[in-house]
Design a protein around this motif. Structure first.
Motif, PDB file in Angstrom:
ATOM      1  N   SER A 110      35.767  49.278  36.842  1.00 61.75           N
ATOM      2  CA  SER A 110      35.224  47.910  36.756  1.00 61.75           C
ATOM      3  C   SER A 110      36.065  46.958  37.600  1.00 61.75           C
ATOM      4  O   SER A 110      35.529  46.060  38.260  1.00 61.75           O
ATOM      5  CB  SER A 110      35.089  47.435  35.302  1.00 61.75           C
ATOM      6  N   PHE A 111      37.385  47.170  37.645  1.00 63.69           N
ATOM      7  CA  PHE A 111      38.222  46.322  38.503  1.00 63.69           C
ATOM      8  C   PHE A 111      37.944  46.586  39.984  1.00 63.69           C
ATOM      9  O   PHE A 111      37.960  45.660  40.794  1.00 63.69           O
ATOM     10  CB  PHE A 111      39.709  46.539  38.219  1.00 63.69           C
ATOM     11  N   GLU A 112      37.699  47.858  40.327  1.00 62.33           N
ATOM     12  CA  GLU A 112      37.385  48.181  41.733  1.00 62.33           C
ATOM     13  C   GLU A 112      36.163  47.404  42.194  1.00 62.33           C
ATOM     14  O   GLU A 112      36.144  46.834  43.282  1.00 62.33           O
ATOM     15  CB  GLU A 112      37.137  49.688  41.889  1.00 62.33           C
ATOM     16  N   LYS A 113      35.153  47.354  41.323  1.00 63.01           N
ATOM     17  CA  LYS A 113      33.933  46.607  41.668  1.00 63.01           C
ATOM     18  C   LYS A 113      34.261  45.131  41.847  1.00 63.01           C
ATOM     19  O   LYS A 113      33.732  44.468  42.743  1.00 63.01           O
ATOM     20  CB  LYS A 113      32.881  46.773  40.578  1.00 63.01           C
ATOM     21  N   GLU A 114      35.146  44.615  40.994  1.00 67.48           N
ATOM     22  CA  GLU A 114      35.502  43.201  41.086  1.00 67.48           C
ATOM     23  C   GLU A 114      36.177  42.876  42.415  1.00 67.48           C
ATOM     24  O   GLU A 114      35.991  41.800  42.963  1.00 67.48           O
ATOM     25  CB  GLU A 114      36.424  42.808  39.931  1.00 67.48           C
ATOM     26  N   LEU A 115      36.994  43.795  42.914  1.00 61.77           N
ATOM     27  CA  LEU A 115      37.688  43.533  44.186  1.00 61.77           C
ATOM     28  C   LEU A 115      36.712  43.495  45.358  1.00 61.77           C
ATOM     29  O   LEU A 115      37.033  42.949  46.412  1.00 61.77           O
ATOM     30  CB  LEU A 115      38.791  44.564  44.431  1.00 61.77           C
ATOM     31  N   ASN A 116      35.532  44.053  45.153  1.00 64.19           N
ATOM     32  CA  ASN A 116      34.504  44.004  46.212  1.00 64.19           C
ATOM     33  C   ASN A 116      33.465  42.916  45.964  1.00 64.19           C
ATOM     34  O   ASN A 116      32.459  42.851  46.659  1.00 64.19           O
ATOM     35  CB  ASN A 116      33.792  45.362  46.303  1.00 64.19           C
ATOM     36  N   ASN A 117      33.696  42.100  44.948  1.00 61.70           N
ATOM     37  CA  ASN A 117      32.748  41.042  44.589  1.00 61.70           C
ATOM     38  C   ASN A 117      33.259  39.719  45.168  1.00 61.70           C
ATOM     39  O   ASN A 117      34.294  39.213  44.752  1.00 61.70           O
ATOM     40  CB  ASN A 117      32.650  40.981  43.054  1.00 61.70           C
ATOM     41  N   ASP A 118      32.511  39.174  46.126  1.00 56.11           N
ATOM     42  CA  ASP A 118      32.950  37.936  46.790  1.00 56.11           C
ATOM     43  C   ASP A 118      33.032  36.756  45.840  1.00 56.11           C
ATOM     44  O   ASP A 118      33.678  35.755  46.141  1.00 56.11           O
ATOM     45  CB  ASP A 118      31.978  37.572  47.921  1.00 56.11           C
ATOM     46  N   LEU A 119      32.347  36.839  44.705  1.00 54.95           N
ATOM     47  CA  LEU A 119      32.336  35.716  43.759  1.00 54.95           C
ATOM     48  C   LEU A 119      33.407  35.864  42.677  1.00 54.95           C
ATOM     49  O   LEU A 119      33.508  35.035  41.783  1.00 54.95           O
ATOM     50  CB  LEU A 119      30.956  35.589  43.102  1.00 54.95           C
ATOM     51  N   ALA A 120      34.204  36.930  42.771  1.00 54.89           N
ATOM     52  CA  ALA A 120      35.235  37.165  41.752  1.00 54.89           C
ATOM     53  C   ALA A 120      36.621  36.822  42.297  1.00 54.89           C
ATOM     54  O   ALA A 120      36.904  37.064  43.477  1.00 54.89           O
ATOM     55  CB  ALA A 120      35.199  38.627  41.313  1.00 54.89           C
ATOM     56  N   TYR A 121      37.436  36.241  41.429  1.00 54.13           N
ATOM     57  CA  TYR A 121      38.816  35.899  41.784  1.00 54.13           C
ATOM     58  C   TYR A 121      39.721  36.582  40.759  1.00 54.13           C
ATOM     59  O   TYR A 121      39.547  36.372  39.559  1.00 54.13           O
ATOM     60  CB  TYR A 121      39.064  34.392  41.685  1.00 54.13           C
ATOM     61  N   TYR A 122      40.662  37.374  41.229  1.00 58.36           N
ATOM     62  CA  TYR A 122      41.603  38.025  40.310  1.00 58.36           C
ATOM     63  C   TYR A 122      43.029  37.730  40.745  1.00 58.36           C
ATOM     64  O   TYR A 122      43.391  37.944  41.896  1.00 58.36           O
ATOM     65  CB  TYR A 122      41.339  39.537  40.228  1.00 58.36           C
ATOM     66  N   GLN A 123      43.832  37.238  39.810  1.00 55.52           N
ATOM     67  CA  GLN A 123      45.230  36.908  40.067  1.00 55.52           C
ATOM     68  C   GLN A 123      46.090  37.690  39.084  1.00 55.52           C
ATOM     69  O   GLN A 123      45.662  37.980  37.953  1.00 55.52           O
ATOM     70  CB  GLN A 123      45.478  35.402  39.854  1.00 55.52           C
ATOM     71  N   CYS A 124      47.322  37.993  39.505  1.00 58.58           N
ATOM     72  CA  CYS A 124      48.247  38.648  38.577  1.00 58.58           C
ATOM     73  C   CYS A 124      49.627  38.001  38.679  1.00 58.58           C
ATOM     74  O   CYS A 124      49.915  37.295  39.657  1.00 58.58           O
ATOM     75  CB  CYS A 124      48.337  40.146  38.851  1.00 58.58           C
ATOM     76  N   ALA A 125      50.424  38.237  37.646  1.00 57.91           N
ATOM     77  CA  ALA A 125      51.822  37.793  37.647  1.00 57.91           C
ATOM     78  C   ALA A 125      52.664  39.042  37.861  1.00 57.91           C
ATOM     79  O   ALA A 125      52.557  40.009  37.084  1.00 57.91           O
ATOM     80  CB  ALA A 125      52.164  37.150  36.309  1.00 57.91           C
ATOM     81  N   GLU A 126      53.483  39.033  38.914  1.00 55.39           N
ATOM     82  CA  GLU A 126      54.267  40.219  39.265  1.00 55.39           C
ATOM     83  C   GLU A 126      55.737  39.868  39.467  1.00 55.39           C
ATOM     84  O   GLU A 126      56.060  38.801  39.987  1.00 55.39           O
ATOM     85  CB  GLU A 126      53.717  40.799  40.563  1.00 55.39           C
ATOM     86  N   GLU A 127      56.606  40.751  38.997  1.00 59.87           N
ATOM     87  CA  GLU A 127      58.040  40.604  39.281  1.00 59.87           C
ATOM     88  C   GLU A 127      58.587  41.984  39.624  1.00 59.87           C
ATOM     89  O   GLU A 127      58.458  42.915  38.815  1.00 59.87           O
ATOM     90  CB  GLU A 127      58.784  40.020  38.073  1.00 59.87           C
TER      91      GLU A 127
END
Ligand SMILES: CC(C)(COP(=O)(O)OP(=O)(O)OC[C@H]1O[C@@H](n2cnc3c(N)ncnc32)[C@H](O)[C@@H]1OP(=O)(O)O)[C@@H](O)C(=O)NCCC(=O)NCCS
Length: 145
Positions: free
Chosen positions: A31-48
């Motif tokens: 489901s996340f893979e599909k989101e990365l190919n969706n122009d209308l989706a924005y996904y952000q993460c917090a990374e350290e």
């Protein structure tokens, strides 16, 4: 230093683990893979240092954004990670002429409701039985940008 940045394909195993820990019905890698190919989706993460501590997603629908998920690993909670993720999403909305943000939240999830209240989200209705495992009503919340 914690960095808030866009989610990449190489993050998806960590995101999937976070989902399993945080939700009874977790999003899958697919489901996340599909989101990365969706122009209308924005996904952000917090990374350290290569560790993803939490993530957040939203979909743009015309001039509104619908928040899909917000999750922070238990050991990194109460440190302002979700706050930073939401601030980043609000910044994206402001740059994209988005006028409002909306989301659903389990009515028992007081941690998340407190979080959204802090950002000025206001309850605007309920979706009876919206959630499964366990069945629970959703509170619909909105925030004007
Ligand atoms: C809800 C969640 C995302 C909060 O993440 P977090 O990084 O710990 O949140 P922050 O540290 O930025 O906290 C911001 C505000 O949220 C609220 N909050 C967060 N944790 C809370 C808790 N345990 N009890 C009460 N309020 C809480 C508070 O208002 C807090 O502000 P404060 O620190 O000034 O009191 C996190 O608990 C989580 O991942 N929960 C499981 C997944 C989930 O329920 N997601 C939301 C689905 S709608």
């Amino acid at each position: 230093m914690v960095v808030i940045r866009s989610v990449r394909y190489s993050d998806l195993d960590q995101l999937t683990e976070i989902e399993k820990i945080c939700f009874s019905l977790p999003w899958t890698k697919n489901s996340f893979e599909k989101e990365l190919n969706n122009d209308l989706a924005y996904y952000q993460c917090a990374e350290e240092d290569g560790i993803i501590m939490g993530h957040m997603g939203m979909w743009r629908i015309l001039d509104e954004c619908h928040i899909t998920n917000v999750a922070v690993l238990p050991k990194y909670r109460k440190m302002g990670i979700a706050t930073s993720l939401i601030n980043k999403m609000i910044e994206i909305c402001k740059c994209s002429e988005i006028r409002a943000m909306t989301l659903e939240v389990r009515e028992s999830n007081f941690q998340a409701i407190n979080l959204y209240n802090k950002f000025g989200f206001v309850a605007a209705g309920k979706r009876p039985g919206y959630y499964l495992e366990p069945v629970e009503d959703a509170i619909i919340m909105w925030k004007k940008i």
